[in-house]
Structure formats: structure tokens, C-alpha cells
Design an enzyme around this catalytic site. Structure first.
Site, PDB file in Angstrom:
ATOM      1  N   ASP A  15      42.849  33.768  49.898  1.00  0.00           N
ATOM      2  CA  ASP A  15      43.958  33.216  49.117  1.00  0.00           C
ATOM      3  C   ASP A  15      44.085  31.734  49.436  1.00  0.00           C
ATOM      4  OD1 ASP A  15      46.225  32.893  47.598  1.00  0.00           O
ATOM      5  OD2 ASP A  15      47.569  33.815  49.070  1.00  0.00           O
ATOM      6  N   ASP A 110      43.271  31.735  42.208  1.00  0.00           N
ATOM      7  CA  ASP A 110      43.060  31.280  43.578  1.00  0.00           C
ATOM      8  C   ASP A 110      43.008  32.397  44.621  1.00  0.00           C
ATOM      9  OD1 ASP A 110      45.838  31.917  43.570  1.00  0.00           O
ATOM     10  OD2 ASP A 110      46.069  30.629  45.320  1.00  0.00           O
ATOM     11  N   GLU A 111      42.908  33.645  44.192  1.00  0.00           N
ATOM     12  CA  GLU A 111      42.785  34.682  45.210  1.00  0.00           C
ATOM     13  C   GLU A 111      41.955  35.842  44.720  1.00  0.00           C
ATOM     14  OE1 GLU A 111      46.311  37.133  46.105  1.00  0.00           O
ATOM     15  OE2 GLU A 111      47.422  35.761  44.817  1.00  0.00           O
TER      16      GLU A 111
HETATM   17 MG   LIG Z   1      47.461  31.224  46.881  1.00  0.00          MG
END
Ligand SMILES: [Mg+2]
Length: 366
Positions: A15, A110-111
């Protein structure tokens, strides 16, 4: 096999730290070390998409109104989101993931979860794989990520959030119970401020407290979701990492800081979802035949409403227009306050697939 009978897995959750805000700080050095809020303008009804750690120190966080962010942190720099930039960083990050495995389940730009039980590094220690991923992400993007390692997705996700930013937390199977026990209930998946308040009213402060209750009791207060919460308290999670080479849907959702019924604020939030989903579709080269809005009410009842436009859609504005229409319908039909709103695109078709012809002769339309 694990004690619960499931397969033994090694899962990493990666993350990025304050992703949108970190990209802006990377690209604009004058913003480094300053509180940065990515989202709507502070005078609009927009919400915060991302806040830098400097802004978080003032209590600013995702999904609160921008006006509130301004009150909390008057010196913050407000920046409109630039999803093309975030998408490009995301593409690089996913390239790093594929150095390790193809068993990747993206959760957002983003993860992602990675199943590294077997991996291209030939590395048996998942902790070392996670270190490699963090190192390479930084090298390739100039951004930091936090990583969590665990025997399932639940534990990996909790671990990655445990020591942000730039964290690495490894929870081996025999440490799961001890890792979970002291965590506050709102660390668990899906427990926002409103749920946490309800759980505290039941005398539940920590995950250890949750374990003392029977699943039926939690279900009586929280619906079927209470059963999932009970499983979480014991670290049980058998869900496999679902790779999405051929994604069936793309979506984004936000749990609100407070339950609301304000259409404008909800639409502002959905605008960010639409941008996120549109980027995701663009990257996958897909258009969507169906657009779905998901709403969870203050009492946890959750509904979805879908619409199938004449032609497949992919642009943020198209997604938002459909989402807003569906949301208006929900608000018109239901008086309850809303605690979660989401937008997703499904029934995906290739972008270059021949568009359905709109022939003038009705009998030729199939
Ligand atoms: Mg994040």
C-alpha cells in the site's frame, strides 16, 4: 494446511503511503514537508481524496469535507487530483509487482495483494519478498510503500497499515492471534467511525473484546456483516488472491467519516470514484456495459442499483452521469443517512470491440 483447514499461503499487501499527496510532493519539491490536501477546493462541497502525513498530523484524512480540512489545517495546500499522473505511477508499481508474481489482486491504483507462496525470486521467506518490493517501488517511482505480510489477505492488509509510512510488518501464522488481540476494533476491515461507535456502545474496544462475543450476537447488531467481523477477530480469511488479468469489474468506494444525505457532497465523492474507475478502465483497455452504485446506510443495510446504457461507457463524465442518476434515485426512495458510497463498472468489453451499430432499421438491431 493451516489449523483452520485452509491452504497455507504467503500473502503480501503493498500500500503506497499517502499516494496522491506523495506523488504531488515528489513532483513539486516546494510542497515537501508541507501539509498537502488532494481533493476539491476548500470552498466547494468536495471531499479530501488524500492528505499528506503533514496534513494528517492536523486530523485531516480522506473522505472528510474539504471545508473541514481547511478549518483543521488552514495552512494546507489544496491541489486538484491529477489521475493521469497517479495512473502512470500505478503502472510502474504494478510492473514491480510482476517482477515477483502474476498472482496480483489490485484493490486500488495504489494497493494490491500479492500471493508470493511461489514467486519469481525463488525466495521462501515472504518477508524478504516484501523488502524487495518496497526497495524496487522506491527505486522505480521515488515513492514509499508500506507492506504487510501474513498467512491471508486480512492479516496482510492489517499488517501493512500497522506501521505507516514506509512500514514493513511481518505476521507469521503463529503470531496472528497475538497481533490481532490488542488492535482497536476500528483497525478491522470495514469498521469506520460510525460502526466503531456502535461497537463501543456494546462494550467492545479491542479485537480481543470481539472474541468474547458469539457470532450470532454480532449479527443481531450488525446483520450478516457481523459474522464476517467475528471471523476477522480470529484472523480467519480463506479468500484467495484473485488475479484480474481479465477483470470482470472495476470499482471504487468510500466509507464516510460521518453518515450524510447531502446529494452534492455524495456526488463530489463519486466524481473521484468515476475518475479512478475511468483510469482503471483506460489502463485495462475496457469499456463497461453496466454501471452500478453501491450504498450502505447508517444501519448497515446495503443496496446496489445498476444501469446499462445503450452503448458501453468508459469516460469519467459518463460514469459519473449514470452514477449520479442512480444515486438520486436511491435518495428519493430512501430516507436513511448514507455511510458508504461506491461506483463500479462491470460487464467489461474490449475498448476496440466494434461498437454496437445504431442502425436506422429497428429489425436489424440485435
Ligand atoms: Mg495507500
Amino acid at each position: 494446511m493451516t489449523p483452520s483447514g485452509g491452504p497455507l499461503r504467503k500473502i503480501v499487501h503493498v500500500d503506497m503511503d499517502a499516494f496522491y499527496a506523495s506523488v504531488e510532493q515528489r513532483d513539486r519539491p516546494e510542497l515537501r514537508g508541507r501539509p498537502v490536501v488532494v481533493g476539491g477546493s476548500p470552498n466547494s462541497r468536495g471531499v479530501v481524496c488524500a492528505a499528506s502525513y503533514e496534513a494528517r498530523a492536523f486530523g485531516v484524512r480522506s473522505a472528510i469535507p474539504c471545508s473541514q480540512a481547511r478549518r483543521l489545517c488552514p495552512q494546507a495546500v489544496f491541489i486538484p487530483p491529477d489521475f493521469r499522473k497517479y495512473s502512470e505511477a500505478s503502472r510502474l508499481i504494478h510492473g514491480v509487482f510482476r517482477e515477483v508474481t502474476d498472482r496480483i489482486e489490485p484493490l486500488a491504483l495504489d494497493e494490491a495483494f500479492l500471493d508470493v507462496t511461489e514467486n519469481r525470486l525463488g525466495e521462501p521467506l515472504a518477508g524478504k519478498v516484501a523488502k524487495y518490493l518496497k526497495f524496487r517501488v522506491r527505486e522505480v517511482t521515488g515513492l514509499t510503500a508500506s507492506a504487510g505480510v501474513g498467512p491471508n489477505k486480512l492479516i496482510a492488509k492489517l499488517a501493512s497499515g500497522h506501521r505507516k509510512p514506509d512500514g514493513l510488518v511481518i505476521v507469521p501464522p503463529d503470531a496472528v492471534e497475538a497481533f490481532l488481540a490488542p488492535l482497536p476494533i476500528d483497525a478491522l476491515w470495514g469498521v469506520g467511525p460510525a460502526t466503531a461507535e456502535r461497537l463501543r456502545a456494546l462494550g467492545l474496544q479491542t479485537v480481543a473484546d470481539l472474541r468474547t462475543r458469539r457470532p450470532e450476537e454480532l449479527a443481531a447488531h450488525l446483520g450478516r456483516w457481523g459474522l464476517f467481523l467475528h471471523d476477522q477477530a480470529f484472523g480467519r480469511d480463506e479468500r484467495p488472491v484473485e488475479t484480474s488479468r481479465e477483470p470482470r469489474s472495476r470499482g471504487a468506494e468510500t466509507t464516510l467519516a460521518t453518515d450524510i444525505r447531502d446529494l452534492d457532497a455524495l456526488v463530489e465523492l463519486m466524481r473521484h470514484h468515476a475518475e479512478d474507475v475511468a483510469e482503471s478502465l483506460r489502463r485495462a483497455g475496457r469499456r463497461a456495459r453496466t454501471v452500478t452504485v453501491k450504498v450502505r446506510f447508517s444501519d448497515f443495510a446495503t443496496i446496489t442499483r445498476s444501469r446499462t446504457p445503450e452503448a458501453p461507457v468508459a469516460e469519467a463524465a459518463e460514469l459519473l452521469a449514470l452514477g449520479e442518476a442512480l444515486l438520486r434515485g436511491v435518495l428519493a426512495d430512501d430516507a436513511r443517512a448514507i455511510r458508504l458510497v461506491g461506483l463500479s463498472a462491470a460487464n467489461l468489453v474490449a475498448e476496440d470491440a466494434p461498437r454496437q451499430l445504431r442502425l436506422p432499421l429497428p429489425e436489424l438491431q440485435t
